[in-house]
Every structure is written in C-alpha cells, then in structure tokens.
Scaffold this active site. Sequence first.
Site, PDB file in Angstrom:
ATOM      1  N   HIS A  89       0.837  -1.237  -0.047  1.00 30.85           N
ATOM      2  CA  HIS A  89       0.138  -0.016   0.009  1.00 30.85           C
ATOM      3  C   HIS A  89       0.819   1.327  -0.132  1.00 30.85           C
ATOM      4  CE1 HIS A  89      -2.397   3.111   2.462  1.00 30.85           C
ATOM      5  NE2 HIS A  89      -3.223   3.053   1.254  1.00 30.85           N
ATOM      6  N   SER A  90       0.655   2.369  -0.700  1.00 30.92           N
ATOM      7  CA  SER A  90       1.296   3.434  -1.004  1.00 30.92           C
ATOM      8  C   SER A  90       2.855   3.201  -0.746  1.00 30.92           C
ATOM      9  CB  SER A  90       0.774   4.241   0.350  1.00 30.92           C
ATOM     10  OG  SER A  90       1.179   5.633   0.179  1.00 30.92           O
ATOM     11  N   TYR A  91       3.362   3.684  -0.164  1.00 30.66           N
ATOM     12  CA  TYR A  91       4.826   3.627   0.024  1.00 30.66           C
ATOM     13  C   TYR A  91       5.473   2.214  -0.115  1.00 30.66           C
ATOM     14  CZ  TYR A  91       9.547   3.034   2.172  1.00 30.66           C
ATOM     15  OH  TYR A  91      10.714   2.792   2.570  1.00 30.66           O
ATOM     16  N   GLY A  93       4.602   0.061  -1.855  1.00 29.07           N
ATOM     17  CA  GLY A  93       4.697  -0.521  -3.228  1.00 29.07           C
ATOM     18  C   GLY A  93       6.208  -0.393  -3.616  1.00 29.07           C
ATOM     19  N   HIS A 223      -7.672   6.993   0.255  1.00 23.67           N
ATOM     20  CA  HIS A 223      -6.434   6.241   0.044  1.00 23.67           C
ATOM     21  C   HIS A 223      -6.245   4.822   0.880  1.00 23.67           C
ATOM     22  CE1 HIS A 223      -2.309   6.095  -1.044  1.00 23.67           C
ATOM     23  NE2 HIS A 223      -1.896   6.180   0.156  1.00 23.67           N
TER      24      HIS A 223
END
Length: 249
Positions: A89-91, A93, A223
Amino acid sequence: MSSVDPPSLADSRRTYVLVHGSWAGGWIWSRLGPLLEATGHEVHAPTLPGLAERGDDPRGAEIGLSTHIDDLLGYLERAGLERVTLVGHSYGGMVIAGVAGRAPERVSALVYLDAFAPEPGQSCFDLVPWLPDVFAELAGGGEIAQPLDPAVLGVDDAADADWLRAGSTPMPVRTHREPLPGPGRPEAMPVMYVRCLRFEAFAETAARFRALGLPVAELDSHHFAQVSRPAELADLLLAGVPARTESIA
C-alpha cells in the site's frame, strides 16, 4: 464495487504478505487480514523498522528504502515463506518492488494498492513531484517527518480519520528520498494495480499500468481501501491476479 470470477486456483491456499505505507504499521491491515484468513489463507502483516511498535529502532533517520527491503526479505526468509502474494500500500509499493527484484523466487504475484510502482533508480520523490515539499514541511527541516493528516489523503470519514491518526507514527525522510536499488519487478511476474478513486495522486500510475496491458481494479475509496473497503478489497485479492490484458472495471 469491483467483481471478477475467481480463477480455477482461487480455492488453493495462498500466503499474503501485506506491506503498509508511510507512517503506518502492520496494524493498518487489521480489518482486511481476518477476511483473508477466514477463507483459509495465510496472512502476514509485518511492521517495517522505525514505525509503529518498531519506532524505537536505533537507526532512526538512517532508515531508508534499502533498510525496509532488507528487513522484509529477512522476514520472508526467517518465516520460510515462498510463492507469496505481496500486497503493498502506498509507500509499500516501493518495498515490494525491491523485494520482487531481489528474490523473485519467493514471490508469486504483486498487488500495488494505490501505491508507488517504481522502476530501478526512481524514488517516491521522483514519482510524485509535490511530495518533497510536503516532507520538508512535515520534517521541519530535519530528517523525520511527522504524520500527514489523513484528510490530505482523501479520508473523509471522521471515524476512519481518527483511527488512522491514533496509529500513525513519524517516518524517516530517507525512505522516500532513496531510489529503488537493484533490479525491479521481473517482467513476467503477475501484477495488478488497485486504484482508490477518491485520491488522485496515483491516477497516472494506474493509467500507465493500463497502457502496458496490466490489470487495474478501481475501488470507491479514499487512499486507505484496507480501512474503508476491506471486504471489497478481500474479494479482489481472493480472486487472484488476472491475466496481463484483463482489466477490472
């Protein structure tokens, strides 16, 4: 809500390793993990160094992306995990891309959840142009960034926002400044992108996946879909990563 017909292997037991994003920890998956486990799958949600219950890591501001990649690789090795589905998720990735490049034999598929999807040599700051200024403000000129308010990330539900604020902890800036080291995701590795429609930062990333013929799913969420839409996200993960040219509406 997104829906797809599960492939023939959907009933086989999978191992999911859920990798959180900035300012978070393994706690952020607490609404999703039990839904996957209830269907007989194995779930791991480790916390990365310097965050949440690991916030007292003595390396402090020296913790970077490489630190997190090394730590997750170590986790997989110690737990004897192979052929896992990595969900970032988010960072997160950034972290799963690094792990897939370094140890592809341990990874069966990647799922980017409203996440950075870097090529080697790219950092978070390279991929989202406004992010360096945000981190500079949050860090007050230092190297540890205070948590970003969830409202900036599209969280419009007061209960979700309060829950996220309560768990969030500061983040070393180096994690976002450091570029992805080494090789990236092997081209043949199955991959899917899940975009959260109420947050625009990763719209171009999702479009790039589509242009490459890679599967993209969309969820009507801020998000943090693992917080606001855990059941729908679980359905997507349980259905498996679709074929390269298959899109999910």
